[in-house]
Design a protein around this motif. Structure first.
Motif, PDB file in Angstrom:
ATOM      1  N   LYS A   1       8.643  33.572 -18.040  1.00 52.70           N
ATOM      2  CA  LYS A   1       8.207  33.340 -16.663  1.00 52.70           C
ATOM      3  C   LYS A   1       6.787  32.776 -16.641  1.00 52.70           C
ATOM      4  O   LYS A   1       6.015  33.048 -15.725  1.00 52.70           O
ATOM      5  CB  LYS A   1       8.262  34.645 -15.874  1.00 52.70           C
ATOM      6  N   ALA A   2       6.448  31.978 -17.620  1.00 52.10           N
ATOM      7  CA  ALA A   2       5.105  31.418 -17.713  1.00 52.10           C
ATOM      8  C   ALA A   2       4.837  30.513 -16.521  1.00 52.10           C
ATOM      9  O   ALA A   2       5.734  29.870 -15.988  1.00 52.10           O
ATOM     10  CB  ALA A   2       4.965  30.631 -19.013  1.00 52.10           C
ATOM     11  N   HIS A   3       3.575  30.477 -16.135  1.00 51.77           N
ATOM     12  CA  HIS A   3       3.162  29.684 -14.981  1.00 51.77           C
ATOM     13  C   HIS A   3       2.298  28.530 -15.470  1.00 51.77           C
ATOM     14  O   HIS A   3       1.334  28.737 -16.198  1.00 51.77           O
ATOM     15  CB  HIS A   3       2.378  30.573 -14.009  1.00 51.77           C
ATOM     16  N   ILE A   4       2.634  27.332 -15.066  1.00 50.59           N
ATOM     17  CA  ILE A   4       1.864  26.150 -15.441  1.00 50.59           C
ATOM     18  C   ILE A   4       1.214  25.628 -14.167  1.00 50.59           C
ATOM     19  O   ILE A   4       1.898  25.331 -13.184  1.00 50.59           O
ATOM     20  CB  ILE A   4       2.776  25.077 -16.074  1.00 50.59           C
ATOM     21  N   ALA A   5      -0.099  25.538 -14.196  1.00 47.18           N
ATOM     22  CA  ALA A   5      -0.830  25.114 -13.005  1.00 47.18           C
ATOM     23  C   ALA A   5      -1.920  24.123 -13.389  1.00 47.18           C
ATOM     24  O   ALA A   5      -2.446  24.147 -14.499  1.00 47.18           O
ATOM     25  CB  ALA A   5      -1.458  26.318 -12.317  1.00 47.18           C
TER      26      ALA A   5
ATOM     27  N   TYR B   1       9.236  24.030 -25.151  1.00 46.64           N
ATOM     28  CA  TYR B   1       8.309  24.792 -25.968  1.00 46.64           C
ATOM     29  C   TYR B   1       8.333  26.286 -25.636  1.00 46.64           C
ATOM     30  O   TYR B   1       8.615  27.114 -26.492  1.00 46.64           O
ATOM     31  CB  TYR B   1       6.886  24.249 -25.837  1.00 46.64           C
ATOM     32  N   ILE B   2       8.062  26.617 -24.399  1.00 46.32           N
ATOM     33  CA  ILE B   2       7.929  28.038 -24.034  1.00 46.32           C
ATOM     34  C   ILE B   2       9.245  28.786 -24.218  1.00 46.32           C
ATOM     35  O   ILE B   2       9.287  29.850 -24.829  1.00 46.32           O
ATOM     36  CB  ILE B   2       7.395  28.179 -22.590  1.00 46.32           C
ATOM     37  N   GLU B   3      10.327  28.247 -23.707  1.00 38.75           N
ATOM     38  CA  GLU B   3      11.613  28.948 -23.822  1.00 38.75           C
ATOM     39  C   GLU B   3      12.175  28.891 -25.240  1.00 38.75           C
ATOM     40  O   GLU B   3      13.017  29.712 -25.590  1.00 38.75           O
ATOM     41  CB  GLU B   3      12.608  28.385 -22.809  1.00 38.75           C
ATOM     42  N   SER B   4      11.700  27.959 -26.065  1.00 40.99           N
ATOM     43  CA  SER B   4      12.183  27.893 -27.448  1.00 40.99           C
ATOM     44  C   SER B   4      11.506  28.949 -28.332  1.00 40.99           C
ATOM     45  O   SER B   4      11.944  29.188 -29.443  1.00 40.99           O
ATOM     46  CB  SER B   4      11.944  26.497 -28.030  1.00 40.99           C
ATOM     47  N   LYS B   5      10.449  29.561 -27.828  1.00 46.16           N
ATOM     48  CA  LYS B   5       9.722  30.594 -28.579  1.00 46.16           C
ATOM     49  C   LYS B   5       9.589  31.857 -27.732  1.00 46.16           C
ATOM     50  O   LYS B   5       8.482  32.224 -27.320  1.00 46.16           O
ATOM     51  CB  LYS B   5       8.347  30.075 -28.980  1.00 46.16           C
ATOM     52  N   PRO B   6      10.703  32.552 -27.482  1.00 48.58           N
ATOM     53  CA  PRO B   6      10.643  33.729 -26.607  1.00 48.58           C
ATOM     54  C   PRO B   6       9.867  34.902 -27.207  1.00 48.58           C
ATOM     55  O   PRO B   6       9.441  35.789 -26.486  1.00 48.58           O
ATOM     56  CB  PRO B   6      12.117  34.092 -26.399  1.00 48.58           C
ATOM     57  N   LYS B   7       9.666  34.890 -28.526  1.00 49.26           N
ATOM     58  CA  LYS B   7       8.885  35.969 -29.146  1.00 49.26           C
ATOM     59  C   LYS B   7       7.390  35.786 -28.908  1.00 49.26           C
ATOM     60  O   LYS B   7       6.616  36.724 -29.036  1.00 49.26           O
ATOM     61  CB  LYS B   7       9.155  36.034 -30.645  1.00 49.26           C
ATOM     62  N   HIS B   8       6.982  34.568 -28.590  1.00 46.43           N
ATOM     63  CA  HIS B   8       5.556  34.275 -28.429  1.00 46.43           C
ATOM     64  C   HIS B   8       5.137  34.114 -26.973  1.00 46.43           C
ATOM     65  O   HIS B   8       3.978  34.349 -26.644  1.00 46.43           O
ATOM     66  CB  HIS B   8       5.187  32.999 -29.191  1.00 46.43           C
TER      67      HIS B   8
ATOM     68  N   GLY C   1      -3.464  37.376 -20.905  1.00 46.35           N
ATOM     69  CA  GLY C   1      -2.694  36.151 -20.759  1.00 46.35           C
ATOM     70  C   GLY C   1      -3.323  35.073 -21.610  1.00 46.35           C
ATOM     71  O   GLY C   1      -4.454  35.201 -22.079  1.00 46.35           O
ATOM     72  N   ASP C   2      -2.599  34.026 -21.807  1.00 45.28           N
ATOM     73  CA  ASP C   2      -3.106  32.898 -22.572  1.00 45.28           C
ATOM     74  C   ASP C   2      -3.111  31.677 -21.681  1.00 45.28           C
ATOM     75  O   ASP C   2      -2.289  31.557 -20.765  1.00 45.28           O
ATOM     76  CB  ASP C   2      -2.232  32.629 -23.801  1.00 45.28           C
ATOM     77  N   ALA C   3      -3.995  30.778 -21.956  1.00 48.68           N
ATOM     78  CA  ALA C   3      -4.075  29.533 -21.194  1.00 48.68           C
ATOM     79  C   ALA C   3      -4.288  28.386 -22.162  1.00 48.68           C
ATOM     80  O   ALA C   3      -4.987  28.521 -23.159  1.00 48.68           O
ATOM     81  CB  ALA C   3      -5.222  29.594 -20.196  1.00 48.68           C
ATOM     82  N   ILE C   4      -3.642  27.286 -21.843  1.00 49.21           N
ATOM     83  CA  ILE C   4      -3.823  26.060 -22.609  1.00 49.21           C
ATOM     84  C   ILE C   4      -4.303  25.018 -21.618  1.00 49.21           C
ATOM     85  O   ILE C   4      -3.623  24.738 -20.618  1.00 49.21           O
ATOM     86  CB  ILE C   4      -2.503  25.606 -23.274  1.00 49.21           C
ATOM     87  N   ASP C   5      -5.482  24.481 -21.850  1.00 48.25           N
ATOM     88  CA  ASP C   5      -6.050  23.487 -20.946  1.00 48.25           C
ATOM     89  C   ASP C   5      -5.566  22.103 -21.336  1.00 48.25           C
ATOM     90  O   ASP C   5      -5.701  21.684 -22.487  1.00 48.25           O
ATOM     91  CB  ASP C   5      -7.578  23.525 -20.984  1.00 48.25           C
ATOM     92  N   ILE C   6      -4.988  21.412 -20.366  1.00 51.35           N
ATOM     93  CA  ILE C   6      -4.543  20.033 -20.562  1.00 51.35           C
ATOM     94  C   ILE C   6      -5.205  19.205 -19.471  1.00 51.35           C
ATOM     95  O   ILE C   6      -5.117  19.537 -18.292  1.00 51.35           O
ATOM     96  CB  ILE C   6      -3.004  19.901 -20.450  1.00 51.35           C
ATOM     97  N   THR C   7      -5.874  18.151 -19.860  1.00 46.96           N
ATOM     98  CA  THR C   7      -6.547  17.292 -18.897  1.00 46.96           C
ATOM     99  C   THR C   7      -5.615  16.145 -18.542  1.00 46.96           C
ATOM    100  O   THR C   7      -5.058  15.485 -19.417  1.00 46.96           O
ATOM    101  CB  THR C   7      -7.855  16.734 -19.499  1.00 46.96           C
TER     102      THR C   7
END
Length: 178
Positions: A164-168, A153-160, A126-132
């Motif tokens: 069903k991405a989870h943002i927490a 962003y996420i739905e505009s790039k379905p190939k990447h 999985g990938d994670a992007i840290d946002i403070t």
């Protein structure tokens, strides 16, 4: 679809590598069996006497002594590849504290046997992007940020990205300052 393609491509590479290793192992086993059959045939037909067999065996022992490191490496490689099987093509691995992802690096099997290998298999990746964010941000603003990240962003790039991405939230800054 792209995820399935990447999975199948990695599986095809893995199967191809395994097929090559099995072919090499088959050739080695065939050579050993052929030599054993020839020696037994010569003994049965009486063409080779015990003295000839002793000379042949002593020469074989000498060759084995000269190539003992090669024989040891071959045996360790067979154990490493077919018994331990710590990773396959396409896996994300950390070897001796260094992460290797989609990078071809060649190590001798004897060195890999001595190093710790952490394997994050393809299914667990999985990938994670840290946002403070600051504690002063309202829940509505945070939800708007999540929606913007997800829909714009996420739905505009379905190939990447998996839709069903989870943002927490993992951390909030300045909690104790106000």
């Amino acid at each position: 679809m792209v995820h399935a393609y990447v999975e199948r491509k990695a599986l095809a590479h893995s199967l191809n590598d395994t097929k090559t290793a099995v072919q090499q192992l088959h050739m080695l086993a065939s050579a050993i069996v052929t030599v054993i059959i020839i020696v037994i045939s010569l003994l049965i037909t009486g063409l080779a006497r015990t003295k000839v067999l002793v000379v042949f065996t002593s020469q074989l022992l000498l060759v084995g002594f000269m190539f003992q490191n090669t024989c040891k490496t071959i045996f360790e490689s067979i154990i490493f590849i077919f018994v331990m099987h710590p990773f396959v093509v396409g896996d994300r691995c950390v070897i001796d504290g260094v992460q290797y992802d989609a990078e071809k690096i060649y190590y001798p099997n004897s060195i890999l046997l001595t190093k710790p290998i952490s394997n994050f298999r393809r299914t667990d990746m999985g990938d994670a992007i840290d946002i403070t964010i600051d504690v002063s941000i309202s829940v509505d603003d945070f939800n708007a940020l999540k929606k913007a990240i997800h829909y714009k962003y996420i739905e505009s790039k379905p190939k990447h990205w998996n839709p069903k991405a989870h943002i927490a939230v993992k951390e909030i800054e300045n909690v104790n300052t106000k």
